[in-house]
Structures are given as C-alpha cells and as structure tokens.
Write a protein that holds these residues in place. Structure first.
Motif, PDB file in Angstrom:
ATOM      1  N   PRO A 124      38.139  90.991 -96.561  1.00 45.95           N
ATOM      2  CA  PRO A 124      37.725  89.723 -95.946  1.00 45.95           C
ATOM      3  C   PRO A 124      39.103  88.713 -95.933  1.00 45.95           C
ATOM      4  O   PRO A 124      40.045  89.135 -96.499  1.00 45.95           O
ATOM      5  CB  PRO A 124      37.130  89.027 -97.188  1.00 45.95           C
ATOM      6  N   THR A 125      39.048  87.881 -94.889  1.00 45.81           N
ATOM      7  CA  THR A 125      40.166  87.205 -94.576  1.00 45.81           C
ATOM      8  C   THR A 125      40.981  86.752 -95.830  1.00 45.81           C
ATOM      9  O   THR A 125      42.261  86.608 -95.809  1.00 45.81           O
ATOM     10  CB  THR A 125      39.923  86.217 -93.523  1.00 45.81           C
ATOM     11  N   ARG A 126      40.303  85.834 -96.646  1.00 46.22           N
ATOM     12  CA  ARG A 126      40.607  85.179 -97.568  1.00 46.22           C
ATOM     13  C   ARG A 126      41.371  86.232 -98.716  1.00 46.22           C
ATOM     14  O   ARG A 126      42.308  85.836 -99.270  1.00 46.22           O
ATOM     15  CB  ARG A 126      39.566  84.623 -98.573  1.00 46.22           C
ATOM     16  N   ALA A 127      41.063  87.381 -98.834  1.00 47.63           N
ATOM     17  CA  ALA A 127      41.688  88.460 -99.687  1.00 47.63           C
ATOM     18  C   ALA A 127      42.928  88.874 -99.190  1.00 47.63           C
ATOM     19  O   ALA A 127      43.725  89.340-100.243  1.00 47.63           O
ATOM     20  CB  ALA A 127      40.566  89.673 -99.894  1.00 47.63           C
ATOM     21  N   TYR A 140      46.286  94.094 -89.738  1.00 41.91           N
ATOM     22  CA  TYR A 140      45.682  93.499 -88.620  1.00 41.91           C
ATOM     23  C   TYR A 140      45.010  92.103 -89.183  1.00 41.91           C
ATOM     24  O   TYR A 140      44.192  92.188 -89.915  1.00 41.91           O
ATOM     25  CB  TYR A 140      44.781  94.321 -87.826  1.00 41.91           C
ATOM     26  N   LEU A 141      45.505  90.943 -88.716  1.00 43.69           N
ATOM     27  CA  LEU A 141      44.755  89.784 -89.366  1.00 43.69           C
ATOM     28  C   LEU A 141      44.398  88.877 -88.127  1.00 43.69           C
ATOM     29  O   LEU A 141      44.564  89.170 -86.800  1.00 43.69           O
ATOM     30  CB  LEU A 141      45.865  89.016 -90.225  1.00 43.69           C
ATOM     31  N   GLU A 142      43.358  88.085 -88.621  1.00 41.68           N
ATOM     32  CA  GLU A 142      42.861  87.222 -87.287  1.00 41.68           C
ATOM     33  C   GLU A 142      42.461  85.932 -88.368  1.00 41.68           C
ATOM     34  O   GLU A 142      41.961  85.881 -89.161  1.00 41.68           O
ATOM     35  CB  GLU A 142      41.282  87.723 -87.070  1.00 41.68           C
ATOM     36  N   THR A 143      43.030  84.673 -87.659  1.00 36.02           N
ATOM     37  CA  THR A 143      43.140  83.645 -88.605  1.00 36.02           C
ATOM     38  C   THR A 143      43.243  82.178 -87.417  1.00 36.02           C
ATOM     39  O   THR A 143      44.133  82.389 -86.836  1.00 36.02           O
ATOM     40  CB  THR A 143      44.186  83.488 -89.626  1.00 36.02           C
ATOM     41  N   GLY A 148      33.685  83.031 -89.134  1.00 33.91           N
ATOM     42  CA  GLY A 148      33.454  82.157 -90.100  1.00 33.91           C
ATOM     43  C   GLY A 148      34.419  81.107 -90.363  1.00 33.91           C
ATOM     44  O   GLY A 148      34.409  80.158 -91.177  1.00 33.91           O
ATOM     45  N   LEU A 149      35.697  81.157 -89.555  1.00 31.70           N
ATOM     46  CA  LEU A 149      36.846  80.321 -89.444  1.00 31.70           C
ATOM     47  C   LEU A 149      37.413  80.233 -90.665  1.00 31.70           C
ATOM     48  O   LEU A 149      38.135  79.025 -91.199  1.00 31.70           O
ATOM     49  CB  LEU A 149      36.291  78.744 -89.005  1.00 31.70           C
ATOM     50  N   ASP A 150      37.712  81.170 -91.720  1.00 34.88           N
ATOM     51  CA  ASP A 150      38.449  81.324 -92.987  1.00 34.88           C
ATOM     52  C   ASP A 150      39.988  81.510 -92.169  1.00 34.88           C
ATOM     53  O   ASP A 150      40.316  82.108 -91.419  1.00 34.88           O
ATOM     54  CB  ASP A 150      38.230  82.450 -93.751  1.00 34.88           C
ATOM     55  N   ALA A 151      40.903  80.723 -93.076  1.00 38.64           N
ATOM     56  CA  ALA A 151      42.171  81.036 -92.483  1.00 38.64           C
ATOM     57  C   ALA A 151      43.051  81.544 -93.755  1.00 38.64           C
ATOM     58  O   ALA A 151      42.636  81.510 -94.902  1.00 38.64           O
ATOM     59  CB  ALA A 151      42.799  79.577 -92.116  1.00 38.64           C
ATOM     60  N   PRO A 282      37.797  74.526 -96.518  1.00 42.89           N
ATOM     61  CA  PRO A 282      38.937  75.551 -97.184  1.00 42.89           C
ATOM     62  C   PRO A 282      39.770  76.278 -96.378  1.00 42.89           C
ATOM     63  O   PRO A 282      40.925  76.324 -96.922  1.00 42.89           O
ATOM     64  CB  PRO A 282      37.807  76.460 -97.477  1.00 42.89           C
ATOM     65  N   SER A 283      39.940  75.981 -95.094  1.00 47.30           N
ATOM     66  CA  SER A 283      41.010  76.255 -94.157  1.00 47.30           C
ATOM     67  C   SER A 283      41.945  75.343 -93.824  1.00 47.30           C
ATOM     68  O   SER A 283      42.844  75.290 -93.119  1.00 47.30           O
ATOM     69  CB  SER A 283      40.225  77.188 -92.979  1.00 47.30           C
ATOM     70  N   TYR A 284      41.664  74.173 -94.188  1.00 47.63           N
ATOM     71  CA  TYR A 284      42.351  72.788 -93.543  1.00 47.63           C
ATOM     72  C   TYR A 284      43.803  72.920 -94.012  1.00 47.63           C
ATOM     73  O   TYR A 284      44.658  72.657 -93.245  1.00 47.63           O
ATOM     74  CB  TYR A 284      41.692  71.388 -94.214  1.00 47.63           C
ATOM     75  N   ALA A 285      44.092  73.108 -95.319  1.00 52.06           N
ATOM     76  CA  ALA A 285      45.664  73.122 -95.698  1.00 52.06           C
ATOM     77  C   ALA A 285      46.594  74.284 -94.949  1.00 52.06           C
ATOM     78  O   ALA A 285      47.570  73.968 -94.566  1.00 52.06           O
ATOM     79  CB  ALA A 285      45.817  73.314 -97.219  1.00 52.06           C
ATOM     80  N   VAL A 286      45.965  75.345 -95.190  1.00 48.00           N
ATOM     81  CA  VAL A 286      46.569  76.400 -94.146  1.00 48.00           C
ATOM     82  C   VAL A 286      46.920  76.124 -92.768  1.00 48.00           C
ATOM     83  O   VAL A 286      47.792  76.219 -92.228  1.00 48.00           O
ATOM     84  CB  VAL A 286      45.792  77.843 -94.693  1.00 48.00           C
ATOM     85  N   THR A 287      45.904  75.981 -92.109  1.00 45.05           N
ATOM     86  CA  THR A 287      45.751  75.618 -90.695  1.00 45.05           C
ATOM     87  C   THR A 287      46.520  74.545 -90.410  1.00 45.05           C
ATOM     88  O   THR A 287      47.200  74.663 -89.484  1.00 45.05           O
ATOM     89  CB  THR A 287      44.333  75.254 -90.023  1.00 45.05           C
ATOM     90  N   LYS A 288      46.555  73.420 -91.176  1.00 41.98           N
ATOM     91  CA  LYS A 288      47.473  72.210 -90.812  1.00 41.98           C
ATOM     92  C   LYS A 288      49.079  72.599 -91.012  1.00 41.98           C
ATOM     93  O   LYS A 288      49.740  72.120 -90.121  1.00 41.98           O
ATOM     94  CB  LYS A 288      47.136  71.073 -91.965  1.00 41.98           C
ATOM     95  N   ALA A 289      49.105  73.622 -91.898  1.00 47.33           N
ATOM     96  CA  ALA A 289      50.557  73.883 -91.963  1.00 47.33           C
ATOM     97  C   ALA A 289      51.118  74.772 -90.827  1.00 47.33           C
ATOM     98  O   ALA A 289      52.505  74.872 -90.871  1.00 47.33           O
ATOM     99  CB  ALA A 289      50.852  74.509 -93.354  1.00 47.33           C
TER     100      ALA A 289
END
Length: 367
Positions: A124-127, A140-143, A148-151, A282-289
């Motif tokens: 899973p992306t979060r893992a 290989y990653l996708e964010t 599901g829009l996990d980052a 849940p993805s806000y902080a990482v995406t904002k950065a």
C-alpha cells in the motif's frame, strides 16, 4: 502555481521561437511520413519514422521544459510505464509496486514481468513510508495514489530506496510536472499518461518518460525503437496543442477542486472524502510539502453502488468515463474495475466548467 512553474509555462509556449526562420510556421507541422530522403546514410537527419519524427520532437521539447529533463514520448501512458519497467528490470530482479495504485500497472507486473522472472512485491502507498527496500531493484511509486489519493514523501522514499541500491520510478500522472516534480525529489525516472491533463481534451492517447540519467535515456530510446511503441504524428500534434494551455487549465481545475472538496466534506450524503489539498486530509501535510497544489482529483463514498450510479447518472455536468484530467468534469464508480474500494466509492476529476455551475449540478444530483 509557483514562480518556477510560471517560468516553465511561459518558456513552453515559445520553445520553437529560437529555431524559426522567416515564414516558418509557429505551430509545428504534422510530419506524416514513414520514410525520409536518404541518399547518404551517415549524413545525419531523420531516416525512418520508427526512429524519430519532427512532430514528436516538438512535444518532447515542451515536456523537457516542464520536467527539466530529457523526455521520451510513447503512444499511451501504459506504453510509457512499460518502457520504464522494461528499461530497468531483468530476470531475477525484485520490483516493488503500489497495491493501491493504478491497477493496470499491477496487471502488467504480475501478468508479464513475473513470468519473465521478475519478483513482484505489492505494498500500500502508505506502507512505503516505513518499508524495507533491501533487495529491491526497482521501487515504483504513485503519489497521490489512484484512486484512493494516499500520498507518500517522495524524497524520503527515494533516499531510502536508492540507499538500498534500487532505482526509483514515480508515476506522476495525477499531478503533472507543473504541480509535482519527482526528479527533483530524487527519483530516477518519471512516467506519466499525457492522455490526462497535459493533452487535456480526452481525444488522444499519449505518454512520456523523463530522466536525467543518460544511460537510462539511451535505453528508453532503444526500447521505443526496437519495440515499435512509437507515437503517431497526429497524436503528437494534439498533445503539443494541449500542453500550451496546461498551466491555465490546471489553475482552474485545482481551484475548483479545492472549493468543491470543501463543500462535499460538509454534505450529509458524502462519506470518507479524500482530497490532498484539504486541511485534515491524511495526505494533506505530505502533499503540501512536495506539491504546488492539491490537484484536481477528489475521492468520496456514497451509501452504496446504487446511490453512486444514480448520482453519476443524474449530474448533467459530469461525464461518466474512466479517464480523468480532461476539460470536462468526469467521474466513475471505481469498484466496477475491481479496485479494492467500497461499492459506493467515486473518483471525481474536476474540469474547467465555471465552478458555481458545476457545484450546483453536483449538489442537485446528490439530493
């Protein structure tokens, strides 16, 4: 958009100007030919359509400005993904792919790469944030993940993967290089489906791979030439035209998505809303950065499959289609493709419609 994105968008619009002579067309011509005049093999220039066409090269020049890297174009996003994987893997290699990312990448990996002797691990992306990449050859990653829009923190994952001896490939389709720049964050390759927001009008299939590694670049070009996975000149022309308005469309799409996500979050019929640009997600902080904006994709759930299908049928300003990133807002119930999501899960791609008209149509359909 950031200032650097603005500079790239401005350069992209005028990238042909330095090479134009008196009376030359500003718009790149559609070079529709398989063969070229070739009296002398070693004299340079184009010599066969599978090796190169001027219309592809115009698009690759645009994409190189956006990525700040050399780019190789392909006839679809999956052709680009395939090229990135085949250029970096060999028998006995270990590949890590997201279990919650684009499902066709998993199908390709398990159905074609695994029988060739590649060991495929799904996470899973979060893992990815805590995964041990020891023994991996390609991560290989996708964010944000699709759908599901996990980052995940690209720079942190890339640093750990490369320290373990792995190459890192990022699928940046959901964000584009104007919103997120995986190469700057330590990835070796970026793959993307330009079918989506870059082309922008849902009328062409296209993809690209970007890299700053000269050896990988040569291998990608060899793969395209030898596999025959080449884009057509008409498709390249359409993507070139679409890219010229990418910055303008993205600005509206992202602003509209942020507003609609905020309103959906307060609607009684909506459950488990996800939008990476929404504080509290849940993805806000990482995406904002690591991204300039939250993107144009929203995910949410309605009560069940029937409620989701009824909403999609009722809304006159949402196209029921499986792609995203176009000028038209579009959405679909993703469980119908077998994604591990609830039956009422909807992926919404916000287009360029006037936002209040779009919201009024969505709100009425939800009622």
């Amino acid at each position: 958009m950031t200032d650097s994105s603005d500079r790239r968008a401005a350069r992209l619009l005028h990238h042909r100007k330095p090479g134009l002579g008196q009376g030359d067309p500003v718009v790149p011509p559609i070079t529709a030919t398989a063969t070229f005049h070739l009296p002398h093999v070693q004299a340079g220039g184009h010599f066969y359509g599978r090796n190169g066409l001027p219309t592809w090269e115009a698009v690759e020049a645009q994409l190189a400005i956006l990525e700040d890297a050399d780019c190789v174009t392909f006839p679809s996003g999956m052709a680009a993904i395939s090229a990135g994987l085949f250029a970096t893997l060999k028998q006995g290699a270990r590949l890590v792919v997201p279990s919650d990312g684009y499902y066709v990448t998993r199908v390709l990996s398990q159905g074609f790469l695994a029988p060739f002797g590649v060991s495929v691990t799904e996470l899973p992306t979060r893992a990815y944030a805590t995964a041990d990449f020891a023994g991996a050859d390609v991560v290989y990653l996708e964010t944000p993940s699709n759908p599901g829009l996990d980052a995940v923190d690209i720079a942190a994952v890339a640093a750990r993967a490369r320290a373990a001896g792995a190459r890192v490939i990022a699928d940046n389709t959901t964000m584009t290089p104007l919103l997120q720049r995986p190469l700057d964050l330590g990835c070796d390759l970026v793959v993307a489906a330009d079918t989506k927001a870059p082309a922008g009008h849902s009328d062409v299939l296209f993809g690209h791979v970007a890299t700053r590694d000269a050896a990988l670049l040569a291998r990608l070009r060899d793969w395209r030439r030898m596999s025959g996975a080449i884009p057509g000149p008409f498709e390249a022309f359409l993507v070139h035209r679409g890219l010229e308005t990418l910055e303008l469309r993205l600005s509206r799409m992202c602003a509209s998505a942020a507003l609609i996500a905020q309103r959906l979050a307060g609607h009684r019929a909506v459950r488990n809303l996800r939008y990476p640009g929404l504080p509290g997600d849940p993805s806000y902080a990482v995406t904002k950065a690591q991204a300039a904006q939250g993107g144009f994709l929203i995910a949410f759930e309605l009560a069940d499959a029937a409620a989701a299908e009824a909403f999609l049928t009722r809304c006159p300003l949402i196209e029921q289609t499986t792609s995203f990133g176009g000028a038209h807002s579009s959405a679909e119930r993703r469980a119908r493709w077998g994604d591990a999501v609830p039956e009422g899960f909807i992926r919404l791609s916000v287009g360029i419609e006037p936002v209040e008209e779009l919201w009024a149509a969505i709100a009425a359909a939800l009622e």
